[in-house]
Design an enzyme around this catalytic site. Structure first.
Site, PDB file in Angstrom:
ATOM      1  N   GLY A 133       2.502   6.853  -2.260  1.00 26.36           N
ATOM      2  CA  GLY A 133       2.831   6.889  -3.692  1.00 26.36           C
ATOM      3  C   GLY A 133       1.707   7.495  -4.507  1.00 26.36           C
ATOM      4  N   THR A 163       1.796  10.459  -6.084  1.00 25.20           N
ATOM      5  CA  THR A 163       2.228  11.500  -7.033  1.00 25.20           C
ATOM      6  C   THR A 163       1.984  11.089  -8.486  1.00 25.20           C
ATOM      7  OG1 THR A 163       4.475  10.605  -6.983  1.00 25.20           O
ATOM      8  CG2 THR A 163       4.028  12.476  -5.523  1.00 25.20           C
ATOM      9  N   ASP A 212      10.650   9.817   1.877  1.00 20.69           N
ATOM     10  CA  ASP A 212      11.095   8.607   1.186  1.00 20.69           C
ATOM     11  C   ASP A 212      10.714   7.411   2.056  1.00 20.69           C
ATOM     12  OD1 ASP A 212      12.511   6.442   0.132  1.00 20.69           O
ATOM     13  OD2 ASP A 212      14.182   7.717  -0.513  1.00 20.69           O
ATOM     14  N   TYR A 232      11.929  -8.262  -8.524  1.00 26.02           N
ATOM     15  CA  TYR A 232      10.619  -7.581  -8.443  1.00 26.02           C
ATOM     16  C   TYR A 232       9.557  -8.613  -8.050  1.00 26.02           C
ATOM     17  CZ  TYR A 232       6.392  -4.997  -9.544  1.00 26.02           C
ATOM     18  OH  TYR A 232       5.153  -4.396  -9.451  1.00 26.02           O
ATOM     19  N   LYS A 278       7.072  -8.749  -4.658  1.00 15.67           N
ATOM     20  CA  LYS A 278       5.602  -8.790  -4.691  1.00 15.67           C
ATOM     21  C   LYS A 278       5.073 -10.109  -4.108  1.00 15.67           C
ATOM     22  CE  LYS A 278       4.717  -4.633  -6.104  1.00 15.67           C
ATOM     23  NZ  LYS A 278       3.886  -3.687  -5.351  1.00 15.67           N
ATOM     24  N   VAL A 323      -0.555  -2.215 -16.069  1.00 11.00           N
ATOM     25  CA  VAL A 323      -1.280  -0.941 -15.956  1.00 11.00           C
ATOM     26  C   VAL A 323      -0.372   0.127 -16.562  1.00 11.00           C
ATOM     27  CG1 VAL A 323      -2.497   0.608 -14.366  1.00 11.00           C
ATOM     28  CG2 VAL A 323      -1.954  -1.735 -13.637  1.00 11.00           C
ATOM     29  N   GLU A 329       3.572   5.421 -14.826  1.00  4.85           N
ATOM     30  CA  GLU A 329       5.010   5.714 -15.002  1.00  4.85           C
ATOM     31  C   GLU A 329       5.872   4.491 -14.654  1.00  4.85           C
ATOM     32  OE1 GLU A 329       5.971   9.331 -12.899  1.00  4.85           O
ATOM     33  OE2 GLU A 329       4.332  10.392 -13.873  1.00  4.85           O
TER      34      GLU A 329
END
Ligand code: NDP
Ligand code: 8X3
Length: 251
Positions: free
Chosen positions: A7, A9, A58, A151, A155, A184, A187
């Protein structure tokens, strides 16, 4: 030394790749957006004297993960540090209103994707009798918050996997650590709210969130401790955020 950052990008992963490169690591970067990967690669190569390999796949697809890791040329095979960063939140709604596609995206990326790549990379680490796996968890893996249900579940799973991996890989001289950030600005919220930038911006209204660089520095710090030291777990929060839901805003 070689670091693989999933990840890379955008956000935390991109900053982490740049920081490891600045410190002399050859870098393997991954993500789905090929153009972004090439941009990050070019930028690192232009600024630092290190080698960069980009792998576009992916992480939810086990066969793509296996193919990518099997394709590593010999000068990139012996990965010293794996940063399990690729991840996302999709949506924010009560469990009874949850969108199953959102749930599957989060579970498949944050848990299953992390497992697929860890299994592939730790094989070589075991052969080499050394390595360091750094998992990017979240404050959402330490507490649950309203509407964060799945989510937070993913985690919390990363938190448990971090502890379990550390036990299993101990005989093989592989360190396992986690960094668990609060908010943070990356995106992350744009992705969570399906591209709604104004809703995403509101998440960080009226206080100073963490920058991705803050988390990258923590990850690099963990990776650069002496060989007899392991940082098991770090929670890093904006100074204005006490826990998942208590934020001091100026508005
Ligand atoms: P970004 O959205 O900026 O970056 C997420 C990265 O994950 C991108 O590079 C994206 O690449 C990659 N990614 C997502 N899905 C996939 C996939 N299916 N296959 C491969 N790569 C994927 O968010 P952050 O930098 O904020 O997030 C990084 C990590 O930090 C995540 O695990 C997140 O849960 C965690 N985190 C974030 C916090 C925050 O407040 N921002 C706080 C706590 C933890 P691409 O789209 O190109 O595939
Ligand atoms: C991301 C931070 O608070 O949005 O993991 O869950 S939070």
């Amino acid at each position: 030394m070689i670091a693989l950052i999933t990840g890379a990008t955008s956000g935390i992963g991109k900053c982490t790749a740049e920081l490891f490169a600045k410190n002399g690591y050859d870098i393997i970067i991954t993500g789905r957006r090929e153009e972004r990967l090439e941009e990050v690669k070019k930028n690192i190569e232009a600024n630092f004297k290190v080698k960069v390999l980009s792998l576009c796949f992916d992480i939810r697809k086990q066969n793509e993960v296996e193919k990518a890791i099997a394709s590593l040329p010999s000068d990139f095979k012996n990965i010293d540090v794996l940063v399990n960063n690729a991840g996302l939140a999709a949506g924010l709604s009560a469990i009874q209103d949850g969108n199953i596609d959102h749930w599957e995206r989060m579970i498949d990326t944050n848990i299953k994707g992390l497992l697929y790549i860890t299994k592939c990379v730790c094989k070589t680490m075991i052969e080499n009798k050394k390595g360091h796996i750094i998992n990017v968890g979240s404050i959402a893996g330490k507490e649950a918050y309203a509407n964060g249900n799945v989510y937070c579940g993913t985690k919390h799973a990363v938190d448990a996997l971090n502890k379990g991996m550390r036990i299993d890989l101990l005989p093989h001289n592989i360190k396992v650590s986690a960094v668990n950030p609060g908010m943070v600005e990356t995106e992350f919220s744009i992705v969570r709210f399906d591209g709604d930038e104004s809703r995403a911006k509101k998440v960080y209204d009226g206080f100073q969130p963490l920058k991705p660089e803050d988390v990258a520095e923590t990850i690099y710090w963990m990776a650069s401790r002496p060989s007899h030291v392991n940082i098991n777990d770090v929670i890093i929060m904006p100074a204005a955020q006490a826990n998942s839901t208590t934020v001091k805003r100026n508005n």
